[in-house]
Design a protein around this motif. Structure first.
Motif, PDB file in Angstrom:
ATOM      1  N   GLN B  26      -0.688 -19.718   2.364  1.00  0.00           N
ATOM      2  CA  GLN B  26      -0.095 -20.038   3.657  1.00  0.00           C
ATOM      3  C   GLN B  26       1.272 -19.385   3.835  1.00  0.00           C
ATOM      4  OE1 GLN B  26      -0.942 -23.686   5.268  1.00  0.00           O
ATOM      5  NE2 GLN B  26       0.089 -22.983   7.099  1.00  0.00           N
ATOM      6  N   GLY B  27       1.482 -18.774   4.996  1.00  0.00           N
ATOM      7  CA  GLY B  27       2.779 -18.205   5.316  1.00  0.00           C
ATOM      8  C   GLY B  27       3.048 -16.833   4.727  1.00  0.00           C
ATOM      9  N   THR B  28       2.059 -16.255   4.066  1.00  0.00           N
ATOM     10  CA  THR B  28       2.272 -14.935   3.481  1.00  0.00           C
ATOM     11  C   THR B  28       1.511 -13.878   4.272  1.00  0.00           C
ATOM     12  OG1 THR B  28       0.375 -15.134   2.001  1.00  0.00           O
ATOM     13  CG2 THR B  28       2.495 -15.883   1.157  1.00  0.00           C
ATOM     14  N   MET B  29       1.891 -12.646   4.011  1.00  0.00           N
ATOM     15  CA  MET B  29       1.136 -11.525   4.569  1.00  0.00           C
ATOM     16  C   MET B  29       0.501 -10.777   3.411  1.00  0.00           C
ATOM     17  SD  MET B  29       2.324  -8.505   7.103  1.00  0.00           S
ATOM     18  CE  MET B  29       1.309  -7.062   7.401  1.00  0.00           C
ATOM     19  N   VAL B  30      -0.820 -10.716   3.433  1.00  0.00           N
ATOM     20  CA  VAL B  30      -1.559 -10.089   2.352  1.00  0.00           C
ATOM     21  C   VAL B  30      -2.230  -8.830   2.889  1.00  0.00           C
ATOM     22  CG1 VAL B  30      -3.477 -10.359   0.740  1.00  0.00           C
ATOM     23  CG2 VAL B  30      -1.917 -12.270   1.160  1.00  0.00           C
ATOM     24  N   ALA B  31      -2.115  -7.751   2.144  1.00  0.00           N
ATOM     25  CA  ALA B  31      -2.703  -6.484   2.573  1.00  0.00           C
ATOM     26  C   ALA B  31      -3.858  -6.105   1.669  1.00  0.00           C
ATOM     27  CB  ALA B  31      -1.647  -5.390   2.544  1.00  0.00           C
ATOM     28  N   ILE B  32      -4.891  -5.534   2.271  1.00  0.00           N
ATOM     29  CA  ILE B  32      -5.975  -4.948   1.494  1.00  0.00           C
ATOM     30  C   ILE B  32      -5.944  -3.464   1.787  1.00  0.00           C
ATOM     31  CG2 ILE B  32      -8.452  -4.906   1.091  1.00  0.00           C
ATOM     32  CD1 ILE B  32      -8.554  -7.761   2.191  1.00  0.00           C
ATOM     33  N   LEU B  33      -5.684  -2.677   0.745  1.00  0.00           N
ATOM     34  CA  LEU B  33      -5.525  -1.244   0.939  1.00  0.00           C
ATOM     35  C   LEU B  33      -6.685  -0.509   0.314  1.00  0.00           C
ATOM     36  CD1 LEU B  33      -1.775  -1.067  -0.113  1.00  0.00           C
ATOM     37  CD2 LEU B  33      -2.690  -1.280   2.206  1.00  0.00           C
ATOM     38  N   GLY B  34      -7.084   0.572   0.960  1.00  0.00           N
ATOM     39  CA  GLY B  34      -8.162   1.355   0.399  1.00  0.00           C
ATOM     40  C   GLY B  34      -8.593   2.415   1.379  1.00  0.00           C
ATOM     41  N   ALA B 194      -1.057   2.788   3.757  1.00  0.00           N
ATOM     42  CA  ALA B 194      -0.548   1.924   2.686  1.00  0.00           C
ATOM     43  C   ALA B 194       0.964   1.790   2.727  1.00  0.00           C
ATOM     44  CB  ALA B 194      -0.983   2.472   1.332  1.00  0.00           C
ATOM     45  N   ARG B 195       1.659   2.893   2.987  1.00  0.00           N
ATOM     46  CA  ARG B 195       3.114   2.887   2.909  1.00  0.00           C
ATOM     47  C   ARG B 195       3.714   1.874   3.891  1.00  0.00           C
ATOM     48  NH1 ARG B 195       5.943   6.939   0.380  1.00  0.00           N
ATOM     49  NH2 ARG B 195       4.174   8.326   0.475  1.00  0.00           N
ATOM     50  N   ALA B 196       3.320   1.994   5.159  1.00  0.00           N
ATOM     51  CA  ALA B 196       3.883   1.106   6.182  1.00  0.00           C
ATOM     52  C   ALA B 196       3.481  -0.343   5.928  1.00  0.00           C
ATOM     53  CB  ALA B 196       3.421   1.537   7.569  1.00  0.00           C
ATOM     54  N   THR B 197       2.237  -0.539   5.461  1.00  0.00           N
ATOM     55  CA  THR B 197       1.753  -1.899   5.243  1.00  0.00           C
ATOM     56  C   THR B 197       2.513  -2.578   4.101  1.00  0.00           C
ATOM     57  OG1 THR B 197      -0.405  -1.072   5.913  1.00  0.00           O
ATOM     58  CG2 THR B 197      -0.341  -3.279   4.981  1.00  0.00           C
ATOM     59  N   LEU B 198       2.757  -1.810   3.032  1.00  0.00           N
ATOM     60  CA  LEU B 198       3.442  -2.388   1.867  1.00  0.00           C
ATOM     61  C   LEU B 198       4.890  -2.770   2.183  1.00  0.00           C
ATOM     62  CD1 LEU B 198       2.005  -0.225  -1.038  1.00  0.00           C
ATOM     63  CD2 LEU B 198       1.686  -2.675  -0.674  1.00  0.00           C
ATOM     64  N   GLU B 199       5.479  -2.122   3.193  1.00  0.00           N
ATOM     65  CA  GLU B 199       6.830  -2.487   3.605  1.00  0.00           C
ATOM     66  C   GLU B 199       6.876  -3.922   4.121  1.00  0.00           C
ATOM     67  OE1 GLU B 199       9.654  -0.891   3.272  1.00  0.00           O
ATOM     68  OE2 GLU B 199       8.601   0.773   2.295  1.00  0.00           O
ATOM     69  N   ALA B 218       3.663  -6.858  -3.325  1.00  0.00           N
ATOM     70  CA  ALA B 218       3.791  -5.574  -2.650  1.00  0.00           C
ATOM     71  C   ALA B 218       4.896  -4.720  -3.249  1.00  0.00           C
ATOM     72  CB  ALA B 218       4.035  -5.804  -1.162  1.00  0.00           C
ATOM     73  N   SER B 219       6.008  -5.376  -3.659  1.00  0.00           N
ATOM     74  CA  SER B 219       7.135  -4.618  -4.188  1.00  0.00           C
ATOM     75  C   SER B 219       6.758  -3.901  -5.490  1.00  0.00           C
ATOM     76  CB  SER B 219       8.317  -5.558  -4.414  1.00  0.00           C
ATOM     77  OG  SER B 219       7.891  -6.682  -5.154  1.00  0.00           O
ATOM     78  N   GLN B 220       5.916  -4.565  -6.313  1.00  0.00           N
ATOM     79  CA  GLN B 220       5.462  -3.947  -7.561  1.00  0.00           C
ATOM     80  C   GLN B 220       4.483  -2.820  -7.297  1.00  0.00           C
ATOM     81  OE1 GLN B 220       3.680  -6.425 -10.583  1.00  0.00           O
ATOM     82  NE2 GLN B 220       5.448  -7.805 -10.503  1.00  0.00           N
ATOM     83  N   ILE B 221       3.510  -3.116  -6.398  1.00  0.00           N
ATOM     84  CA  ILE B 221       2.467  -2.141  -6.072  1.00  0.00           C
ATOM     85  C   ILE B 221       3.102  -0.842  -5.577  1.00  0.00           C
ATOM     86  CG2 ILE B 221       0.600  -1.663  -4.448  1.00  0.00           C
ATOM     87  CD1 ILE B 221      -0.533  -3.671  -6.128  1.00  0.00           C
ATOM     88  N   ASP B 224       4.266   1.242  -8.487  1.00  0.00           N
ATOM     89  CA  ASP B 224       3.301   1.526  -9.546  1.00  0.00           C
ATOM     90  C   ASP B 224       2.872   3.006  -9.445  1.00  0.00           C
ATOM     91  OD1 ASP B 224       0.997   1.875 -11.032  1.00  0.00           O
ATOM     92  OD2 ASP B 224       0.315  -0.182 -10.717  1.00  0.00           O
ATOM     93  N   PRO B 225       3.116   3.796 -10.507  1.00  0.00           N
ATOM     94  CA  PRO B 225       2.833   5.232 -10.417  1.00  0.00           C
ATOM     95  C   PRO B 225       1.369   5.537 -10.088  1.00  0.00           C
ATOM     96  CG  PRO B 225       3.546   4.569 -12.643  1.00  0.00           C
ATOM     97  CD  PRO B 225       3.750   3.408 -11.767  1.00  0.00           C
ATOM     98  N   ALA B 226       0.427   4.752 -10.651  1.00  0.00           N
ATOM     99  CA  ALA B 226      -0.989   5.001 -10.385  1.00  0.00           C
ATOM    100  C   ALA B 226      -1.305   4.788  -8.910  1.00  0.00           C
ATOM    101  CB  ALA B 226      -1.853   4.072 -11.248  1.00  0.00           C
ATOM    102  N   VAL B 227      -0.689   3.750  -8.352  1.00  0.00           N
ATOM    103  CA  VAL B 227      -0.917   3.448  -6.944  1.00  0.00           C
ATOM    104  C   VAL B 227      -0.316   4.542  -6.077  1.00  0.00           C
ATOM    105  CG1 VAL B 227      -0.392   1.830  -5.094  1.00  0.00           C
ATOM    106  CG2 VAL B 227      -0.992   0.989  -7.368  1.00  0.00           C
ATOM    107  N   VAL B 228       0.872   4.954  -6.428  1.00  0.00           N
ATOM    108  CA  VAL B 228       1.534   5.996  -5.646  1.00  0.00           C
ATOM    109  C   VAL B 228       0.650   7.231  -5.606  1.00  0.00           C
ATOM    110  CG1 VAL B 228       3.521   7.547  -5.582  1.00  0.00           C
ATOM    111  CG2 VAL B 228       3.851   5.125  -6.106  1.00  0.00           C
TER     112      VAL B 228
END
Lengths: 289, 240
Positions: B26-34, B194-199, B218-221, B224-228
C-alpha cells in the motif's frame, strides 16, 4: 394538394420512425440485428386487437401494458436466446452473423404461433377514426395519436441518450463496448437493457399501428424491412438519424402515392434504399465508424 | 495490498508468463520492467480481469481476484489504463471523464475529482468538449489516466503509458505520474522506459521472456551493473 401530401406524409413517417427506433437501439447497443423485429410489432398489434374485441379494452389503455410486456419479452428473450450467442462470440463479429440466423428462425416461430392463435386473415379494428382538421387537411385521429406517441417516445429517447447518466452509459457501450468494462460498466447488462427497450418500442409501434392499419400474421416482414431501410438510411445506431429518416420515408411514400401511383411506394422505398447503400453506406445523417 | 503468487499464463502452448510472484505494498509505486514480449502485459491483463491465467493466485486485500469479471474491479478500487489506452474515441473528453466516475464508489464528489484531474492535466480542461479520438496520442493518454483517476482508485494499474509517444510527451506523462505519486496512490506500472520509471518507483521487478529475473528497491536496481547493461543501455531496449 402539397400541404395534404406533407401532413399525411409526416404522420405516416412518424409511425415509421417509431418502428425504426427500436431496431436501431437493438442493433446499436446489443449488436443484435433482429430479423424477427416485425413479428414483435405484430404480437403487440394482435394483443391490442384481441383485448379490444374480446374484452373491450380501449387500445389506448392497452398500449402502456403492451409496452411494458414488450420490455419483459425482450429482456427474457435476450437472457434465454441471445446470451449464449453473445457469450461464445467474444469480441469478434460472429455475433452479427449468429444473431441474424437465430432471429431469422425466431421470425418463423413467432409467425407460426400467431397463425395458430389468430388465423391467416387480415385483421383491423375501427377505433378513433374520425377526421380531425389539421391546417385544412383532414387526418384520422388514430393516426394523429400514433404520430404523437412517436414524437413523445422518440423525443424522450433522444433527450435521455444525450443528457442523462443512463444515456452516457448507453452511448459508451454503443460506440466502444471494449472499453466499457474499464470504467465498471457491465456490458451484458446494458446490452440486455438496450434489447429490451428496443422490444418495448417495437410493441409500442405495433400497438399504435393496430389502431388504423390492416395487418395479418404473415406481414411482419414488411415492418422489419421498412424499419431496416430507415435504420440504414439514418445511420445504424443513430437515433436522431432514424427519426429523420423515418419522417423522410413517410413523406416520400406519400408523395409517390399521390403524385405517381400508390402501387409504386414499396418500389420507391427500395430505390432510395439502394441509392443510400451505393452512395452513403454510413447513412444520410452522419457517420458512426 | 496486491499479492501475486506463481501466476502462469499460457496461450495454447506458448507460455507468456511463468510462475510470477510479486507484491505491491500500500502506498508504493512498483514498476515491472522488461522488453516487448517479456509477459508484462499478460500479467497486467490478468490482474485487470482481461486475461484468464492458467495457474496461480492473485490476491487483493485478502480476496482472490481470479474469475472476477473486469467490470467489477473498478468498484473494488482498481483502475486499469490498458495498453492502447481504452478510451471512448467517439465521445468528448468531458464524457470520457464522466464515465470514469460511473462507478458507485466515485459517485460522491465527482465534480471535485474532475477539478483535480483538470489541475493535473490543464490541457484536458481546455479541450473538454473535443472528441477524444481526435486528440494526439499524448493527450489521449492523459484522457485515459484522468478517466482512471475519476473512479477514485486505491490501486492504479498502468500498462506502458509512454508507448508510441514522442520523447517530449513522454516527459509530460511522467511529470504527471510523479504528481499522482505524491498523492500517495498505490501504483503498479509496466514500462519499457526503464530509466524514467525507476526515477519514480519505490520497487522494481525485472522481466525476461515470461519470467521475473530480478527484483529490488528502485534505487538499487538503478545502479546494478547487470541491469544497466540489459535495461538501461538504450539500444538494447528493443529485442523483438
Amino acid at each position: 394538394m402539397l400541404s395534404t401530401t406533407l401532413i399525411l406524409g409526416l404522420v405516416l413517417g412518424g409511425t415509421y420512425a417509431l418502428l425504426a427506433l427500436g431496431l436501431t437501439l437493438q442493433y446499436g447497443i446489443a449488436r443484435i440485428m433482429n430479423l424477427a423485429y416485425g413479428e414483435f410489432t405484430l404480437i403487440a398489434a394482435f394483443l391490442v386487437v384481441a383485448s379490444f374485441q374480446h374484452l373491450g379494452v380501449p387500445p389506448l389503455v392497452a398500449l402502456p401494458f403492451v409496452t411494458i410486456a414488450g420490455y419483459g419479452f425482450g429482456w427474457l428473450l435476450y437472457q434465454v436466446m441471445m446470451r449464449p450467442l453473445v457469450a461464445r462470440s467474444g469480441s469478434s463479429g460472429r455475433l452479427e452473423v449468429d444473431s441474424i440466423l437465430a432471429t431469422f428462425g425466431l421470425l418463423f416461430l413467432i409467425q407460426g404461433v400467431l397463425l395458430v392463435g389468430f388465423g391467416a386473415n387480415f385483421t383491423s379494428i375501427s377505433y378513433l377514426d374520425r377526421g380531425i382538421d389539421v391546417l385544412g387537411v383532414s387526418v384520422a385521429l388514430n393516426r394523429l395519436i400514433a404520430f404523437a406517441i412517436c414524437v413523445l417516445a422518440g423525443g424522450a429517447l433522444v433527450v435521455a441518450l444525450q443528457k442523462t447518466r443512463w444515456g452516457l452509459i448507453m452511448r459508451a457501450v454503443a460506440l466502444t463496448p471494449g472499453s466499457a468494462p474499464l470504467v465498471g460498466i457491465d456490458v451484458n447488462r446494458v446490452a440486455r437493457q438496450g434489447f429490451a427497450i428496443g422490444s418495448a418500442l417495437a410493441a409500442t409501434a405495433g400497438a399504435s399501428i393496430s389502431m388504423y392499419q390492416t395487418f395479418s400474421a404473415t406481414g411482419g416482414v414488411v415492418f422489419t424491412m421498412k424499419a431496416l431501410v430507415i435504420v440504414i438510411m439514418g445511420g445504424v445506431g443513430n437515433v436522431p438519424g432514424a427519426l429523420a429518416a423515418g419522417l423522410a420515408l413517410g413523406l416520400l411514400e406519400t408523395f409517390v402515392a399521390t403524385a405517381i401511383d400508390p402501387g409504386l411506394t414499396l418500389a420507391a422505398t427500395f430505390a432510395i434504399f439502394l441509392l443510400v447503400l451505393l452512395w452513403r453506406p454510413q447513412g444520410l445523417f452522419g457517420a458512426r465508424t | 495490498m496486491l499479492e501475486i503468487r506463481d501466476l502462469t499464463i499460457a496461450y495454447g502452448k506458448h507460455i507468456a508468463l511463468d510462475r510470477a510472484t510479486l507484491n505491491v505494498a500500500q502506498g508504493t509505486m512498483v514498476a515491472i520492467l522488461g522488453a516487448n514480449g517479456a509477459g508484462k502485459s499478460s500479467l497486467l491483463g490478468a490482474i485487470g480481469g482481461r486475461v484468464q491465467p492458467t495457474a496461480g493466485e492473485i490476491v487483493y486485500r485478502g480476496q482472490s481476484l481470479l474469475g472476477r469479471p473486469a467490470h467489477l474491479l473498478v468498484e473494488q478500487g482498481i483502475a486499469l489504463v490498458p495498453e492502447g489506452r481504452g478510451i471512448f474515441p467517439g465521445l468528448s473528453v468531458l464524457d470520457n471523464l464522466r464515465l470514469g466516475a460511473i462507478a458507485k464508489r466515485a459517485a460522491t464528489g465527482a465534480n471535485a475529482q474532475m477539478e483535480e484531474v483538470f489541475a493535473l492535466f490543464p490541457k484536458l480542461a481546455q479541450r473538454r468538449s473535443q472528441l477524444a479520438g481526435t486528440m494526439s496520442g499524448g493527450e489521449q493518454q492523459m484522457v485515459a489516466i484522468g478517466r482512471a483517476l475519476m473512479s477514485k482508485p486505491d490501486l492504479l494499474l498502468l500498462d506502458e503509458p509512454s508507448l508510441g509517444l514522442a520523447p517530449i510527451v513522454v516527459k509530460e506523462v511522467f511529470a504527471a505520474l510523479s504528481r499522482i505519486r505524491e498523492t500517495g496512490l498505490t501504483i503498479l506500472i509496466v514500462e519499457q522506459n526503464a530509466r524514467a520509471t525507476l526515477e519514480l518507483a519505490d520497487f522494481a521487478y525485472l522481466m525476461e521472456v515470461g519470467r521475473i529475473s530480478g527484483a529490488g528497491p528502485a534505487s538499487q536496481i538503478k545502479s546494478d551493473p547487470a541491469v544497466v547493461r540489459a535495461f538501461l543501455g538504450g539500444t538494447l531496449a528493443k529485442t523483438r
